[in-house]
Scaffold this motif. Structure first.
Motif, PDB file in Angstrom:
ATOM      1  N   PHE A   1       0.853  -1.190   0.000  1.00 35.71           N
ATOM      2  CA  PHE A   1       0.000   0.000   0.000  1.00 35.71           C
ATOM      3  C   PHE A   1       0.897   1.251   0.000  1.00 35.71           C
ATOM      4  O   PHE A   1       1.468   1.616   1.022  1.00 35.71           O
ATOM      5  CB  PHE A   1      -0.914   0.011   1.233  1.00 35.71           C
ATOM      6  CG  PHE A   1      -1.634  -1.292   1.467  1.00 35.71           C
ATOM      7  CD1 PHE A   1      -2.640  -1.711   0.603  1.00 35.71           C
ATOM      8  CD2 PHE A   1      -1.294  -2.113   2.533  1.00 35.71           C
ATOM      9  CE1 PHE A   1      -3.298  -2.917   0.807  1.00 35.71           C
ATOM     10  CE2 PHE A   1      -1.949  -3.319   2.755  1.00 35.71           C
ATOM     11  CZ  PHE A   1      -2.950  -3.731   1.882  1.00 35.71           C
ATOM     12  N   ALA A   2       0.987   1.892  -1.140  1.00 36.65           N
ATOM     13  CA  ALA A   2       1.899   3.029  -1.283  1.00 36.65           C
ATOM     14  C   ALA A   2       1.532   4.182  -0.363  1.00 36.65           C
ATOM     15  O   ALA A   2       2.400   4.983   0.017  1.00 36.65           O
ATOM     16  CB  ALA A   2       1.907   3.507  -2.734  1.00 36.65           C
ATOM     17  N   ASP A   3       0.248   4.286   0.008  1.00 40.12           N
ATOM     18  CA  ASP A   3      -0.187   5.418   0.827  1.00 40.12           C
ATOM     19  C   ASP A   3      -0.213   5.100   2.316  1.00 40.12           C
ATOM     20  O   ASP A   3      -0.738   5.888   3.111  1.00 40.12           O
ATOM     21  CB  ASP A   3      -1.570   5.897   0.382  1.00 40.12           C
ATOM     22  CG  ASP A   3      -2.633   4.794   0.441  1.00 40.12           C
ATOM     23  OD1 ASP A   3      -2.253   3.621   0.661  1.00 40.12           O
ATOM     24  OD2 ASP A   3      -3.822   5.101   0.252  1.00 40.12           O
ATOM     25  N   ALA A   4       0.328   3.952   2.728  1.00 39.84           N
ATOM     26  CA  ALA A   4       0.400   3.644   4.157  1.00 39.84           C
ATOM     27  C   ALA A   4       1.221   4.720   4.863  1.00 39.84           C
ATOM     28  O   ALA A   4       2.284   5.119   4.384  1.00 39.84           O
ATOM     29  CB  ALA A   4       1.020   2.271   4.378  1.00 39.84           C
ATOM     30  N   VAL A   5       0.729   5.185   6.012  1.00 43.92           N
ATOM     31  CA  VAL A   5       1.397   6.298   6.692  1.00 43.92           C
ATOM     32  C   VAL A   5       1.107   6.230   8.192  1.00 43.92           C
ATOM     33  O   VAL A   5       0.049   5.762   8.616  1.00 43.92           O
ATOM     34  CB  VAL A   5       0.916   7.651   6.106  1.00 43.92           C
ATOM     35  CG1 VAL A   5      -0.567   7.867   6.371  1.00 43.92           C
ATOM     36  CG2 VAL A   5       1.730   8.809   6.640  1.00 43.92           C
ATOM     37  N   TRP A   6       2.081   6.681   8.962  1.00 40.35           N
ATOM     38  CA  TRP A   6       1.860   6.811  10.395  1.00 40.35           C
ATOM     39  C   TRP A   6       0.964   8.027  10.650  1.00 40.35           C
ATOM     40  O   TRP A   6       1.348   9.156  10.365  1.00 40.35           O
ATOM     41  CB  TRP A   6       3.173   7.017  11.149  1.00 40.35           C
ATOM     42  CG  TRP A   6       4.034   5.804  11.281  1.00 40.35           C
ATOM     43  CD1 TRP A   6       5.238   5.590  10.679  1.00 40.35           C
ATOM     44  CD2 TRP A   6       3.780   4.651  12.088  1.00 40.35           C
ATOM     45  NE1 TRP A   6       5.745   4.362  11.051  1.00 40.35           N
ATOM     46  CE2 TRP A   6       4.873   3.768  11.920  1.00 40.35           C
ATOM     47  CE3 TRP A   6       2.736   4.271  12.942  1.00 40.35           C
ATOM     48  CZ2 TRP A   6       4.946   2.528  12.559  1.00 40.35           C
ATOM     49  CZ3 TRP A   6       2.806   3.043  13.574  1.00 40.35           C
ATOM     50  CH2 TRP A   6       3.897   2.178  13.386  1.00 40.35           C
ATOM     51  N   GLU A   7      -0.237   7.809  11.179  1.00 36.17           N
ATOM     52  CA  GLU A   7      -1.048   8.921  11.666  1.00 36.17           C
ATOM     53  C   GLU A   7      -0.422   9.478  12.938  1.00 36.17           C
ATOM     54  O   GLU A   7      -0.489  10.679  13.216  1.00 36.17           O
ATOM     55  CB  GLU A   7      -2.475   8.453  11.959  1.00 36.17           C
ATOM     56  CG  GLU A   7      -3.249   8.004  10.742  1.00 36.17           C
ATOM     57  CD  GLU A   7      -4.651   7.547  11.094  1.00 36.17           C
ATOM     58  OE1 GLU A   7      -4.923   7.312  12.295  1.00 36.17           O
ATOM     59  OE2 GLU A   7      -5.479   7.423  10.180  1.00 36.17           O
TER      60      GLU A   7
END
Length: 292
Positions: free
Chosen positions: A31-37
């Motif tokens: 998932f290219a848009d995985a991000v730490w919130e």
């Protein structure tokens, strides 16, 4: 055996990975848009003076506290890590050989997220604990032993064969349906080795523009369009899910790693496993060693 996890994870599916595993890298492989919130953070230990005449001047260190991160992945959120020591892992009833990082899954466990969790646990040597705390799922690390080298260098069959024969005993070049172009560099080649009890290992190479998502996380100079797929299939008539096939996969996995390592040393590039995750050279070396 009953599983007992921290109360904060009640009613959540849990992904457990060996302590220190880079979960963000695993997530971005799919998932290219995985991000730490919110990134996980550990607070430094605090100093507290002890009171009373006999303790004058003595300072004790309070244990460090930590704030779990929140990693957004395909509509769900992984909350963690919550770290368990080796002793705590055993006390929790988990089948693991060392310390673990636990990630609770908030939000919908969609088929895509569930598939990623299984693939990530298989790749990293982790496990899954369902929300109902029933059967712990430990994906077989050899369940998908295939590897692919993505390289900028095309190798002709005459060059490939001597590279892989030390690992693929009896390997032969298989005919392909794609003719060699005028420049003399083949667009496709295949090399196959048949093992008496363990099925067949095949190397197929071809140019491809359909690269796995994980390569987008790298500099373009670290890979190329030439895909060298090293795959296993069971002996004719053998069920791929049988116990005999599981044993065969375990025995051929080092062969697959050694073949891929030989290709990497000759052509460079980046190795990706069947789960779509990067396999670094040091990991390739580890996989090349037969199990005891």
């Amino acid at each position: 055996m009953d599983v007992s996890l921290p109360v904060e994870l009640t009613d959540q599916h849990v992904l457990a990975l060996p302590q220190g595993t880079d979960v963000l890298a695993l997530a971005r492989a799919w998932f290219a848009d995985a991000v730490w919130e919110r990134e996980p953070a550990s607070a430094a230990p605090t100093a507290r003076p002890m009171t009373g005449a006999r303790f004058r001047g003595i300072v004790v260190q309070e244990p460090a506290s930590s704030v779990p991160g929140r990693l957004a992945v395909a509509g769900a959120v992984l909350v963690g890590p919550r770290r368990l020591t080796s002793d705590e892992v055993r006390a929790a009833g988990l089948r693991a050989g060392g310390a673990l990082d636990l990630y609770g899954i908030e939000g919908p466990a969609t088929p895509q997220v569930s598939a990623w969790c299984t693939a990530a646990a298989r790749h990293a040597g982790g496990l899954l604990v369902p929300a109902a705390r029933g059967q712990v799922v430990v994906p077989d690390p050899n369940g998908a032993p295939g590897l692919t080298l993505w390289s900028p260098v095309p190798l002709a069959p005459r060059d490939v064969l001597p590279l892989v024969r030390p690992a693929m005993v009896g390997a032969r070049v298989s005919p392909t349906e794609v003719p060699t172009p005028a420049g003399g560099v083949p667009q496709e080649c295949a090399v196959t080795a048949v093992f008496d009890y363990d099925g067949t290992v095949t190397l197929r190479s071809a140019r491809s523009d359909d690269v796995p998502a994980v390569l987008a996380t790298l500099d373009w100079r670290e890979y190329g369009p030439w895909a060298y797929h090293v795959r296993w299939r069971p002996a004719d008539g053998e069920d791929p899910e049988s116990s005999l096939s599981a044993i065969a996969r375990q025995r051929v996995a080092p062969t697959i790693a050694r073949v891929t390592a030989a290709l990497w040393r000759a052509a460079g590039g980046t190795v990706v496993d069947e789960g779509g995750f990067l396999v670094r050279p040091e990991e390739l070396t580890r996989r090349s060693v037969p199990p005891r």
